[in-house]
Design an enzyme around this catalytic site. Structure first.
Site, PDB file in Angstrom:
ATOM      1  N   ASN A  76       0.856  -1.189   0.000  1.00  0.00           N
ATOM      2  CA  ASN A  76       0.000   0.000   0.000  1.00  0.00           C
ATOM      3  C   ASN A  76       0.897   1.245   0.000  1.00  0.00           C
ATOM      4  OD1 ASN A  76      -1.456   2.251   1.064  1.00  0.00           O
ATOM      5  ND2 ASN A  76      -3.091   0.861   1.655  1.00  0.00           N
ATOM      6  N   ASP A 136      -0.113   4.486  -0.052  1.00  0.00           N
ATOM      7  CA  ASP A 136      -0.810   5.724   0.357  1.00  0.00           C
ATOM      8  C   ASP A 136       0.117   6.727   1.045  1.00  0.00           C
ATOM      9  OD1 ASP A 136      -3.098   4.499  -0.495  1.00  0.00           O
ATOM     10  OD2 ASP A 136      -3.946   4.185   1.504  1.00  0.00           O
ATOM     11  N   HIS A 137       0.964   6.182   1.936  1.00  0.00           N
ATOM     12  CA  HIS A 137       1.695   7.119   2.790  1.00  0.00           C
ATOM     13  C   HIS A 137       2.948   7.707   2.133  1.00  0.00           C
ATOM     14  CE1 HIS A 137      -1.348   6.794   5.671  1.00  0.00           C
ATOM     15  NE2 HIS A 137      -1.257   5.485   5.672  1.00  0.00           N
ATOM     16  N   ARG A 180       4.171  18.711   1.704  1.00  0.00           N
ATOM     17  CA  ARG A 180       4.825  19.881   1.126  1.00  0.00           C
ATOM     18  C   ARG A 180       4.178  20.345  -0.181  1.00  0.00           C
ATOM     19  NH1 ARG A 180      10.181  21.495   2.613  1.00  0.00           N
ATOM     20  NH2 ARG A 180      10.018  21.617   4.859  1.00  0.00           N
ATOM     21  N   HIS A 205      -5.590   3.751  -1.705  1.00  0.00           N
ATOM     22  CA  HIS A 205      -6.906   4.170  -1.203  1.00  0.00           C
ATOM     23  C   HIS A 205      -7.136   5.623  -1.598  1.00  0.00           C
ATOM     24  CE1 HIS A 205      -9.620   4.540   2.668  1.00  0.00           C
ATOM     25  NE2 HIS A 205     -10.260   4.884   1.564  1.00  0.00           N
ATOM     26  N   ARG A 228      -9.174   8.485  -0.921  1.00  0.00           N
ATOM     27  CA  ARG A 228     -10.161   8.904   0.091  1.00  0.00           C
ATOM     28  C   ARG A 228     -10.968  10.085  -0.419  1.00  0.00           C
ATOM     29  NH1 ARG A 228      -8.836   6.686   5.563  1.00  0.00           N
ATOM     30  NH2 ARG A 228     -10.560   7.978   6.240  1.00  0.00           N
ATOM     31  N   ARG A 251      -6.678  13.008   1.103  1.00  0.00           N
ATOM     32  CA  ARG A 251      -5.578  13.395   2.007  1.00  0.00           C
ATOM     33  C   ARG A 251      -4.231  12.812   1.586  1.00  0.00           C
ATOM     34  NH1 ARG A 251      -7.348  10.168   7.428  1.00  0.00           N
ATOM     35  NH2 ARG A 251      -9.271  11.281   7.015  1.00  0.00           N
ATOM     36  N   GLU A 258      -8.670   0.644  -3.075  1.00  0.00           N
ATOM     37  CA  GLU A 258      -9.487   0.710  -1.857  1.00  0.00           C
ATOM     38  C   GLU A 258     -10.414   1.903  -1.972  1.00  0.00           C
ATOM     39  OE1 GLU A 258      -7.036   0.987   1.568  1.00  0.00           O
ATOM     40  OE2 GLU A 258      -6.256  -1.016   1.335  1.00  0.00           O
ATOM     41  N   THR A 310      -7.107   6.803  10.258  1.00  0.00           N
ATOM     42  CA  THR A 310      -6.946   5.715   9.300  1.00  0.00           C
ATOM     43  C   THR A 310      -8.243   4.920   9.306  1.00  0.00           C
ATOM     44  OG1 THR A 310      -5.609   3.775   8.726  1.00  0.00           O
ATOM     45  CG2 THR A 310      -5.859   4.233  11.061  1.00  0.00           C
ATOM     46  N   THR A 311      -8.303   3.833   8.530  1.00  0.00           N
ATOM     47  CA  THR A 311      -9.532   3.048   8.486  1.00  0.00           C
ATOM     48  C   THR A 311      -9.638   2.271   9.802  1.00  0.00           C
ATOM     49  OG1 THR A 311      -9.077   2.867   6.137  1.00  0.00           O
ATOM     50  CG2 THR A 311     -10.867   1.513   6.987  1.00  0.00           C
ATOM     51  N   GLU A 351     -11.297  -9.104   3.166  1.00  0.00           N
ATOM     52  CA  GLU A 351     -10.015  -8.774   3.795  1.00  0.00           C
ATOM     53  C   GLU A 351     -10.289  -8.581   5.284  1.00  0.00           C
ATOM     54  OE1 GLU A 351      -7.376  -6.092   1.795  1.00  0.00           O
ATOM     55  OE2 GLU A 351      -6.494  -5.416   3.687  1.00  0.00           O
ATOM     56  N   HIS A 370      -3.792  -4.364   7.774  1.00  0.00           N
ATOM     57  CA  HIS A 370      -3.903  -3.153   8.587  1.00  0.00           C
ATOM     58  C   HIS A 370      -3.015  -3.250   9.818  1.00  0.00           C
ATOM     59  CE1 HIS A 370      -5.319   0.592  10.258  1.00  0.00           C
ATOM     60  NE2 HIS A 370      -5.901   0.812   9.100  1.00  0.00           N
ATOM     61  N   GLY A 371      -2.042  -2.369   9.851  1.00  0.00           N
ATOM     62  CA  GLY A 371      -1.177  -2.257  11.021  1.00  0.00           C
ATOM     63  C   GLY A 371      -0.079  -3.299  11.104  1.00  0.00           C
ATOM     64  N   GLY A 409       1.148  -1.280   4.346  1.00  0.00           N
ATOM     65  CA  GLY A 409       1.588   0.009   3.845  1.00  0.00           C
ATOM     66  C   GLY A 409       2.344   0.861   4.837  1.00  0.00           C
ATOM     67  N   HIS A 410       1.651   1.340   5.857  1.00  0.00           N
ATOM     68  CA  HIS A 410       2.204   2.383   6.723  1.00  0.00           C
ATOM     69  C   HIS A 410       3.559   1.996   7.303  1.00  0.00           C
ATOM     70  CE1 HIS A 410       2.578   4.718  10.506  1.00  0.00           C
ATOM     71  NE2 HIS A 410       2.132   5.689   9.740  1.00  0.00           N
TER      72      HIS A 410
HETATM   73  N1  PXP Z   1      -5.972  -3.020   3.960  1.00  0.00           N
HETATM   74  C1  PXP Z   1      -6.927  -2.062   4.011  1.00  0.00           C
HETATM   75  C2  PXP Z   1      -8.299  -2.419   3.553  1.00  0.00           C
HETATM   76  C3  PXP Z   1      -6.630  -0.762   4.458  1.00  0.00           C
HETATM   77  O1  PXP Z   1      -7.598   0.161   4.518  1.00  0.00           O
HETATM   78  C4  PXP Z   1      -5.290  -0.455   4.806  1.00  0.00           C
HETATM   79  C5  PXP Z   1      -4.941   0.926   5.229  1.00  0.00           C
HETATM   80  O2  PXP Z   1      -5.163   1.800   4.187  1.00  0.00           O
HETATM   81  C6  PXP Z   1      -4.335  -1.465   4.711  1.00  0.00           C
HETATM   82  C7  PXP Z   1      -4.702  -2.744   4.303  1.00  0.00           C
HETATM   83  C8  PXP Z   1      -2.894  -1.228   5.035  1.00  0.00           C
HETATM   84  O3  PXP Z   1      -2.758  -0.876   6.372  1.00  0.00           O
HETATM   85  P1  PXP Z   1      -1.381  -0.316   6.889  1.00  0.00           P
HETATM   86  O4  PXP Z   1      -1.100   0.922   6.125  1.00  0.00           O
HETATM   87  O5  PXP Z   1      -1.637  -0.080   8.343  1.00  0.00           O
HETATM   88  O6  PXP Z   1      -0.357  -1.372   6.642  1.00  0.00           O
END
Ligand code: PXP
Length: 251
Positions: free
Chosen positions: A10, A12-13, A21, A46, A48, A52, A73, A103-104, A154, A193-194, A215-216
Protein backbone atom coordinates in the site's frame (compact mmCIF):
# COMPACT_ATOMS: atom_id res chain seq x y z
CA UNK A 1 0.11 -27.23 1.83
CA UNK A 2 -0.88 -23.59 2.09
CA UNK A 3 -0.75 -21.80 -1.24
CA UNK A 4 1.55 -18.90 -2.09
CA UNK A 5 0.89 -15.79 0.01
CA UNK A 6 0.75 -12.57 -2.03
CA UNK A 7 2.01 -9.24 -0.76
CA UNK A 8 0.11 -6.12 -1.74
CA UNK A 9 2.12 -2.99 -0.97
CA UNK A 10 0.00 0.00 0.00
CA UNK A 11 1.64 3.21 -1.20
CA UNK A 12 -0.81 5.72 0.36
CA UNK A 13 1.69 7.12 2.79
CA UNK A 14 4.27 7.93 0.15
CA UNK A 15 1.58 10.33 -1.04
CA UNK A 16 1.04 11.53 2.56
CA UNK A 17 4.68 12.65 2.69
CA UNK A 18 4.46 14.26 -0.75
CA UNK A 19 1.31 16.14 0.23
CA UNK A 20 2.93 17.49 3.41
CA UNK A 21 4.82 19.88 1.13
CA UNK A 22 2.71 19.85 -2.01
CA UNK A 23 4.67 19.30 -5.22
CA UNK A 24 5.63 15.95 -6.68
CA UNK A 25 8.16 14.32 -4.30
CA UNK A 26 8.16 11.54 -3.23
CA UNK A 27 6.22 10.00 -6.11
CA UNK A 28 3.90 7.10 -5.14
CA UNK A 29 4.04 5.71 -8.68
CA UNK A 30 7.84 5.47 -8.43
CA UNK A 31 7.32 3.66 -5.08
CA UNK A 32 4.89 1.27 -6.78
CA UNK A 33 7.45 0.47 -9.49
CA UNK A 34 10.14 -0.09 -6.90
CA UNK A 35 7.78 -2.31 -4.87
CA UNK A 36 7.35 -4.49 -7.95
CA UNK A 37 11.07 -5.11 -8.24
CA UNK A 38 11.38 -5.69 -4.47
CA UNK A 39 8.87 -8.56 -4.49
CA UNK A 40 5.37 -7.09 -4.22
CA UNK A 41 2.64 -9.02 -6.01
CA UNK A 42 0.22 -6.12 -6.19
CA UNK A 43 -0.17 -2.43 -5.44
CA UNK A 44 -2.87 -1.10 -3.15
CA UNK A 45 -4.02 2.52 -3.04
CA UNK A 46 -6.91 4.17 -1.20
CA UNK A 47 -8.47 7.19 -2.84
CA UNK A 48 -10.16 8.90 0.09
CA UNK A 49 -13.04 11.30 -0.25
CA UNK A 50 -10.90 14.11 1.23
CA UNK A 51 -7.89 13.18 -1.00
CA UNK A 52 -5.58 13.39 2.01
CA UNK A 53 -2.96 11.18 0.37
CA UNK A 54 -3.60 9.47 -2.99
CA UNK A 55 -4.91 11.84 -5.68
CA UNK A 56 -7.08 11.24 -8.73
CA UNK A 57 -3.99 11.73 -10.86
CA UNK A 58 -2.11 9.07 -8.87
CA UNK A 59 -4.89 6.58 -9.63
CA UNK A 60 -4.76 7.50 -13.30
CA UNK A 61 -0.99 7.09 -13.43
CA UNK A 62 -1.02 3.85 -11.44
CA UNK A 63 -3.63 2.42 -13.83
CA UNK A 64 -1.54 3.46 -16.83
CA UNK A 65 2.02 2.89 -15.67
CA UNK A 66 2.22 -0.12 -13.36
CA UNK A 67 2.20 -3.71 -14.47
CA UNK A 68 1.23 -5.29 -11.14
CA UNK A 69 -2.47 -5.73 -10.37
CA UNK A 70 -3.97 -2.61 -8.77
CA UNK A 71 -6.16 -3.05 -5.70
CA UNK A 72 -8.29 0.10 -5.41
CA UNK A 73 -9.49 0.71 -1.86
CA UNK A 74 -12.66 2.75 -1.89
CA UNK A 75 -15.67 3.80 0.11
CA UNK A 76 -18.96 2.52 -1.34
CA UNK A 77 -19.98 5.90 -2.76
CA UNK A 78 -21.21 7.00 -6.19
CA UNK A 79 -18.10 9.11 -6.73
CA UNK A 80 -15.74 6.18 -6.09
CA UNK A 81 -17.82 3.78 -8.17
CA UNK A 82 -17.56 6.15 -11.12
CA UNK A 83 -13.76 6.33 -10.71
CA UNK A 84 -13.45 2.54 -10.37
CA UNK A 85 -15.53 1.99 -13.50
CA UNK A 86 -13.37 4.48 -15.40
CA UNK A 87 -10.09 2.75 -14.50
CA UNK A 88 -11.25 -0.86 -14.09
CA UNK A 89 -8.62 -1.93 -11.53
CA UNK A 90 -7.93 -5.63 -11.04
CA UNK A 91 -9.65 -5.48 -7.62
CA UNK A 92 -11.65 -3.10 -5.50
CA UNK A 93 -11.74 -3.36 -1.73
CA UNK A 94 -14.72 -1.63 -0.11
CA UNK A 95 -13.77 0.09 3.13
CA UNK A 96 -15.65 2.29 5.58
CA UNK A 97 -14.61 5.91 5.58
CA UNK A 98 -15.06 8.67 8.13
CA UNK A 99 -13.51 12.06 7.52
CA UNK A 100 -12.48 12.49 11.15
CA UNK A 101 -10.61 9.17 11.42
CA UNK A 102 -6.83 9.06 11.08
CA UNK A 103 -6.95 5.71 9.30
CA UNK A 104 -9.53 3.05 8.49
CA UNK A 105 -10.37 2.33 12.11
CA UNK A 106 -12.62 -0.69 11.73
CA UNK A 107 -14.06 -2.98 9.12
CA UNK A 108 -17.03 -2.15 6.95
CA UNK A 109 -20.17 -3.23 8.85
CA UNK A 110 -21.71 -5.16 5.97
CA UNK A 111 -24.57 -6.44 8.16
CA UNK A 112 -25.76 -2.90 8.96
CA UNK A 113 -24.79 -1.46 5.56
CA UNK A 114 -26.16 -4.38 3.58
CA UNK A 115 -28.47 -2.28 1.40
CA UNK A 116 -25.75 0.26 0.59
CA UNK A 117 -23.10 -2.34 -0.17
CA UNK A 118 -25.19 -4.82 -2.20
CA UNK A 119 -25.62 -2.69 -5.36
CA UNK A 120 -21.98 -1.57 -5.23
CA UNK A 121 -20.72 -5.16 -5.15
CA UNK A 122 -23.00 -6.03 -8.06
CA UNK A 123 -22.02 -3.02 -10.13
CA UNK A 124 -18.25 -3.53 -9.69
CA UNK A 125 -18.46 -7.29 -10.21
CA UNK A 126 -20.52 -6.80 -13.39
CA UNK A 127 -17.68 -4.61 -14.68
CA UNK A 128 -15.25 -7.51 -14.14
CA UNK A 129 -13.61 -6.07 -11.02
CA UNK A 130 -12.76 -8.54 -8.25
CA UNK A 131 -14.65 -7.26 -5.21
CA UNK A 132 -13.29 -7.51 -1.70
CA UNK A 133 -14.95 -6.36 1.54
CA UNK A 134 -12.77 -5.12 4.39
CA UNK A 135 -14.43 -6.55 7.51
CA UNK A 136 -13.75 -7.37 11.13
CA UNK A 137 -12.84 -11.04 11.77
CA UNK A 138 -16.41 -11.87 12.74
CA UNK A 139 -18.58 -14.75 11.48
CA UNK A 140 -21.70 -12.62 10.98
CA UNK A 141 -19.77 -10.16 8.81
CA UNK A 142 -18.32 -13.01 6.77
CA UNK A 143 -21.66 -14.72 6.23
CA UNK A 144 -23.18 -11.44 5.04
CA UNK A 145 -20.18 -10.81 2.77
CA UNK A 146 -20.85 -14.18 1.15
CA UNK A 147 -24.54 -13.35 0.77
CA UNK A 148 -23.61 -10.06 -0.87
CA UNK A 149 -21.71 -11.93 -3.58
CA UNK A 150 -18.21 -10.68 -2.73
CA UNK A 151 -15.42 -12.94 -3.99
CA UNK A 152 -12.93 -11.85 -1.36
CA UNK A 153 -12.91 -10.62 2.23
CA UNK A 154 -10.02 -8.77 3.80
CA UNK A 155 -9.83 -9.31 7.56
CA UNK A 156 -8.97 -6.19 9.58
CA UNK A 157 -5.83 -7.01 11.59
CA UNK A 158 -5.70 -3.67 13.42
CA UNK A 159 -7.00 -4.92 16.79
CA UNK A 160 -4.49 -7.80 16.73
CA UNK A 161 -1.60 -5.48 15.86
CA UNK A 162 -2.53 -2.93 18.54
CA UNK A 163 -3.04 -5.53 21.29
CA UNK A 164 -0.41 -6.91 23.67
CA UNK A 165 0.03 -10.07 25.77
CA UNK A 166 -2.98 -12.36 26.18
CA UNK A 167 -5.24 -9.93 24.38
CA UNK A 168 -3.04 -10.20 21.30
CA UNK A 169 -3.38 -13.99 21.41
CA UNK A 170 -7.19 -13.62 21.66
CA UNK A 171 -7.23 -11.21 18.73
CA UNK A 172 -5.10 -13.59 16.67
CA UNK A 173 -7.48 -16.47 17.50
CA UNK A 174 -10.37 -14.38 16.12
CA UNK A 175 -8.46 -13.96 12.86
CA UNK A 176 -7.60 -17.68 12.67
CA UNK A 177 -11.25 -18.69 13.25
CA UNK A 178 -12.54 -16.14 10.77
CA UNK A 179 -10.04 -17.31 8.15
CA UNK A 180 -11.15 -20.93 8.65
CA UNK A 181 -14.76 -19.84 8.20
CA UNK A 182 -13.95 -18.13 4.87
CA UNK A 183 -12.91 -21.55 3.55
CA UNK A 184 -16.34 -22.98 4.49
CA UNK A 185 -18.02 -20.04 2.79
CA UNK A 186 -15.89 -20.29 -0.36
CA UNK A 187 -14.50 -16.78 0.06
CA UNK A 188 -10.89 -15.86 -0.72
CA UNK A 189 -9.29 -14.52 2.44
CA UNK A 190 -6.96 -11.51 2.62
CA UNK A 191 -5.77 -9.64 5.70
CA UNK A 192 -4.21 -6.32 6.55
CA UNK A 193 -3.90 -3.15 8.59
CA UNK A 194 -1.18 -2.26 11.02
CA UNK A 195 1.07 -5.23 10.18
CA UNK A 196 4.77 -4.91 11.08
CA UNK A 197 7.86 -7.12 11.04
CA UNK A 198 6.82 -8.26 14.55
CA UNK A 199 3.16 -9.01 13.87
CA UNK A 200 3.22 -10.37 10.31
CA UNK A 201 4.43 -13.94 11.03
CA UNK A 202 1.40 -15.41 12.81
CA UNK A 203 -0.98 -13.97 10.20
CA UNK A 204 1.18 -15.17 7.30
CA UNK A 205 1.11 -18.66 8.83
CA UNK A 206 -2.70 -18.92 8.54
CA UNK A 207 -3.15 -21.22 5.53
CA UNK A 208 -6.46 -19.70 4.37
CA UNK A 209 -4.94 -16.23 4.04
CA UNK A 210 -3.91 -15.65 0.41
CA UNK A 211 -2.85 -12.00 0.45
CA UNK A 212 -1.60 -9.41 2.92
CA UNK A 213 -1.89 -5.69 2.27
CA UNK A 214 0.74 -3.68 4.10
CA UNK A 215 1.59 0.01 3.84
CA UNK A 216 2.20 2.38 6.72
CA UNK A 217 4.91 0.35 8.44
CA UNK A 218 6.81 -0.27 5.19
CA UNK A 219 6.84 3.42 4.29
CA UNK A 220 7.99 4.24 7.84
CA UNK A 221 10.79 1.66 7.71
CA UNK A 222 11.83 2.99 4.32
CA UNK A 223 13.04 6.14 6.10
CA UNK A 224 15.67 4.08 7.92
CA UNK A 225 16.71 1.44 5.42
CA UNK A 226 15.01 2.13 2.12
CA UNK A 227 11.76 0.83 0.66
CA UNK A 228 13.42 -1.98 -1.26
CA UNK A 229 15.00 -3.41 1.87
CA UNK A 230 11.80 -3.01 3.97
CA UNK A 231 9.70 -4.84 1.37
CA UNK A 232 12.28 -7.60 0.92
CA UNK A 233 12.46 -8.18 4.66
CA UNK A 234 8.65 -8.27 4.95
CA UNK A 235 8.47 -10.68 2.01
CA UNK A 236 11.12 -12.86 3.67
CA UNK A 237 9.25 -12.95 7.00
CA UNK A 238 6.01 -13.89 5.22
CA UNK A 239 7.72 -16.68 3.27
CA UNK A 240 9.46 -17.97 6.39
CA UNK A 241 6.23 -18.08 8.44
CA UNK A 242 4.44 -19.82 5.57
CA UNK A 243 7.21 -22.39 5.10
CA UNK A 244 7.30 -23.15 8.84
CA UNK A 245 3.52 -23.57 8.94
CA UNK A 246 3.65 -25.89 5.93
CA UNK A 247 6.48 -27.88 7.57
CA UNK A 248 4.41 -28.30 10.74
CA UNK A 249 1.45 -29.50 8.69
CA UNK A 250 3.44 -32.17 6.90
CA UNK A 251 5.55 -33.20 9.94
N1 PXP B 1 -5.97 -3.02 3.96
C1 PXP B 1 -6.93 -2.06 4.01
C2 PXP B 1 -8.30 -2.42 3.55
C3 PXP B 1 -6.63 -0.76 4.46
O1 PXP B 1 -7.60 0.16 4.52
C4 PXP B 1 -5.29 -0.45 4.81
C5 PXP B 1 -4.94 0.93 5.23
O2 PXP B 1 -5.16 1.80 4.19
C6 PXP B 1 -4.34 -1.47 4.71
C7 PXP B 1 -4.70 -2.74 4.30
C8 PXP B 1 -2.89 -1.23 5.03
O3 PXP B 1 -2.76 -0.88 6.37
P1 PXP B 1 -1.38 -0.32 6.89
O4 PXP B 1 -1.10 0.92 6.12
O5 PXP B 1 -1.64 -0.08 8.34
O6 PXP B 1 -0.36 -1.37 6.64
Amino acid sequence: MAEYLRLGVNIDHVATIRNARGGIHPDPVRAAKLAATAGADGITAHLREDRRHISDEDIERLSREIELPLNFEMAPTDEMIEIALRHLPHAACLVPEKREERTTEGGLDVAVQHNVVAPVVRCLADAGIRVSLFVEPDKVQLAVARELGAQVVELHTGSYCDATGDDQIRQLDRIVEAAQYTRELGLECHAGHGLTFETVGPVAAIPEVRELNIGHFLVGEAIFGGLDSAIKRMRGLMDQARAEANGQQTA
